[in-house]
Design an enzyme around this catalytic site. Structure first.
Site, PDB file in Angstrom:
ATOM      1  N   TYR A   1     -11.132  -1.008   0.781  1.00 54.08           N
ATOM      2  CA  TYR A   1     -11.088  -0.565   2.074  1.00 54.08           C
ATOM      3  C   TYR A   1      -9.796   0.116   2.339  1.00 54.08           C
ATOM      4  CZ  TYR A   1      -7.781  -3.892   4.195  1.00 54.08           C
ATOM      5  OH  TYR A   1      -6.511  -4.233   4.581  1.00 54.08           O
ATOM      6  N   ARG A   2      -8.714   0.279   1.305  1.00 53.71           N
ATOM      7  CA  ARG A   2      -7.422   0.764   1.632  1.00 53.71           C
ATOM      8  C   ARG A   2      -6.693   0.524   0.414  1.00 53.71           C
ATOM      9  NH1 ARG A   2      -3.816  -3.067   5.581  1.00 53.71           N
ATOM     10  NH2 ARG A   2      -2.010  -1.906   5.619  1.00 53.71           N
TER      11      ARG A   2
ATOM     12  N   TYR B   1       0.686  -1.191  -0.034  1.00 53.76           N
ATOM     13  CA  TYR B   1       0.225  -0.011   0.031  1.00 53.76           C
ATOM     14  C   TYR B   1       0.772   1.200  -0.156  1.00 53.76           C
ATOM     15  CZ  TYR B   1      -3.697  -3.554   1.203  1.00 53.76           C
ATOM     16  OH  TYR B   1      -4.707  -4.334   1.288  1.00 53.76           O
TER      17      TYR B   1
END
Ligand code: ADP
Length: 522
Positions: A467-468, A91
């Site tokens: 969600y991310r 991420y």
């Protein structure tokens, strides 16, 4: 790109800031040297190596030092990107959204502030990793289990703030966190929940405090720097069973999700039920070239060979049951009955009691023992890089199928294997898809960038949002949460402008830029 990059802070301001940072933390704990910038890079960025390069670092040792640093940054207009252990890999790792942002590295704040065996909770500073807390339990002979994510080298605070999931009983890591201490962008110190009451006896025990509930706004956000967090722990159970349900066909996904859902809803299965595909599990224990070296996705006949040799299903559900031997046995019987109609299904269970050695990597994770065993997936294609596409869906077989079919077909269209799985909560799942690519192949990385962007927009059209996400997609994902003319993003920007008018903390994080004059997306 953000305006902040264009109107970058003057060299004079930067020099002054680092001089002041050094006087706060000591010479060795702040630097804007080139090599220090590189050490906060995202090793898995699918693109230019230094696309998200930092502007150096400052590493405080205490809360008052964090406050002082923030005040300097505010005065001089220096953006800061907080990080706990910087292992937000897939991420963005340790890298900032806006190049040139100074890393506020909290690794030195690594104190375990409190562990209460009676009420089963811990309170930690940001630099405490899952490995550290586990070692503390061992050193102090504490019979407590935490929930750990795949790789255990990340921090309890950073992973909780990203709303990560783990394999233990309390597998939703933010839902099982309570009581934050936060340095606000003006340097002020805030205690959330019951902690706002001086001398509170229940700061890290009760979900709320009095009045509006604010803890969530400090997650995936840029409204403050969290310097302390409480986390629920599980007293070591008297009996623990690690269960696996391997389903032989690709088409079994719907059936296994449907069969297991009731056990999530009634909390028979309390930890994160995972349903992973063959390719994802194969990537934990082998490399692609062992099976197939051709271009394009691995062909069906080779997948069959992998399945047989690895003794896996095309879909593999795994979860834990904790409690008394009778309770666990009864639950396992009911679950076996619910899945036995899936033709060719294979069931495995391993049981443990206190004192037993746990060696299987999955069983370790579910028992709160951190490891790095899943990390080998990055080398699936060699020269490892990966980013994760992680949309949320309802815990229904039909949604799992729709999402899986779409992500698989898009992966195949771009010539990639599909490594994916479902991490199930009580009523929804995180459909985690790992896009693995070669870091030494610009063409492959360009394809991943295009594929990812398409995944985000195609899924949004069907009502599925992430969600991310990785730094490179924060704006795009934020722009899909656009109900009522972007009411949410406008609200988040409004908060940002009020809390952090100069846009000092993590500009652009999660697509939130606040005052558009400081860093709005163009
Ligand atoms: P971990 O190493 O636990 O995976 P990181 O340190 O990489 O976590 O942080 C993940 C993300 O969470 C960072 O990009 C940052 O935006 C945010 N973050 C981490 N620690 C803090 C903190 N203490 N306060 C505010 N935000 C944080």
């Amino acid at each position: 790109m953000a305006k902040l990059e264009q109107n970058s802070v003057s060299q004079k301001q930067i020099d002054t800031a680092f001089k002041e940072f050094k006087s706060i933390v000591g010479d060795q704990w702040a630097s804007s040297l080139h090599e220090d910038k590189e050490s906060y890079n995202d090793p898995y960025n699918p693109g230019q190596e230094f696309e998200f390069v930092s502007g150096g670092f400052v590493a405080p040792e205490s809360v008052p030092e964090v406050q002082e640093i923030v005040r300097v940054a505010n005065r001089l207009g220096i953006p800061l990107w907080p990080l706990s252990t910087g292992k937000n890999l897939a991420y963005g790792g340790a890298a900032p959204r806006v190049p040139g942002t100074v890393m506020l590295d909290l690794k030195r704040m690594n104190r375990i502030l409190e562990v209460d065996e009676e009420l089963a909770y811990a309170v930690v500073e940001p630099g405490v990793s899952f490995f550290d807390l586990h070692q503390y339990f061992k050193d102090n002979n504490l019979k407590l289990w935490m929930s750990v994510p795949g790789p255990g080298w990340g921090s309890i605070v950073g992973n909780g703030l990203e709303r990560g999931a783990g394999y233990g009983y309390y597998s939703d890591h933010f839902a099982s966190s309570r009581g934050l201490e936060v340095v606000l962008p003006n340097g002020e110190l805030l205690r959330t929940g019951m902690g706002a009451l001086p001398g509170s006896n229940a700061w890290h025990l009760f979900n709320y405090g009095y009045g509006p509930h604010v803890e969530g706004i400090f997650t995936q956000s840029n409204y403050g720097i969290v310097t302390r967090m409480g986390r629920d722990l599980l007293p070591e159970p008297e009996f623990y069973m690690s269960c696996e349900i391997n389903c032989p066909r690709e088409s079994d996904l719907e059936a296994v999700v449907t069969a297991l859902r009731p056990f999530k809803i009634d909390e028979t299965i309390r930890n994160s039920l995972t349903i992973m595909n063959l390719e994802l599990i194969a990537s934990f224990m082998s490399v692609r070239s062992q099976w197939y070296d051709g271009n394009g996705p691995i062909p069906e006949e080779i997948l069959k060979v992998m399945q047989e040799k690895l003794n896996l299903g095309r879909w593999n559900a795994a979860f834990a049951l904790y409690g008394s031997e009778i309770k666990v046995g009864d639950a396992w019987n009911r679950i076996q009955n619910a899945v036995k109609h899936i033709s060719g299904v294979e069931l495995h269970a391993r049981t443990y009691q206190p004192g037993d050695e746990i060696l299987h990597p999955r069983d370790q994770s579910q028992a709160g023992i951190p490891s790095l065993s899943e990390f080998s997936l990055v080398n699936w294609r060699g020269a490892g890089g990966h980013i994760d596409f992680s949309p949320i869906g309802p815990l229904r077989g039909k949604d799992a199928k729709i999402m899986n079919d779409l992500v698989r077909s898009l992966n195949y269209e771009y010539g990639f294997d599909h490594l994916g799985g479902f991490y199930c909560d009580a009523r929804s799942f995180r459909c985690i898809n790992t896009l693995v690519f070669r870091k030494d192949d610009p063409e492959e990385m360009a394809k991943v960038r295009k594929l990812f962007s398409r995944l985000v927009s195609e899924f949004a059209k069907l009502g599925y949002g992430e969600y991310r996400t990785h730094l490179a997609y924060m704006d795009q994902v934020a722009s899909t949460f656009n109900y009522n003319d972007n009411a949410m993003l406008r609200f988040q920007d409004l908060l940002k402008s009020a809390i952090d008018p100069k846009g000092i903390i993590a500009p652009g994080k999660s697509g939130v830029w606040g005052n558009k004059d400081m860093g709005g997306v163009q």
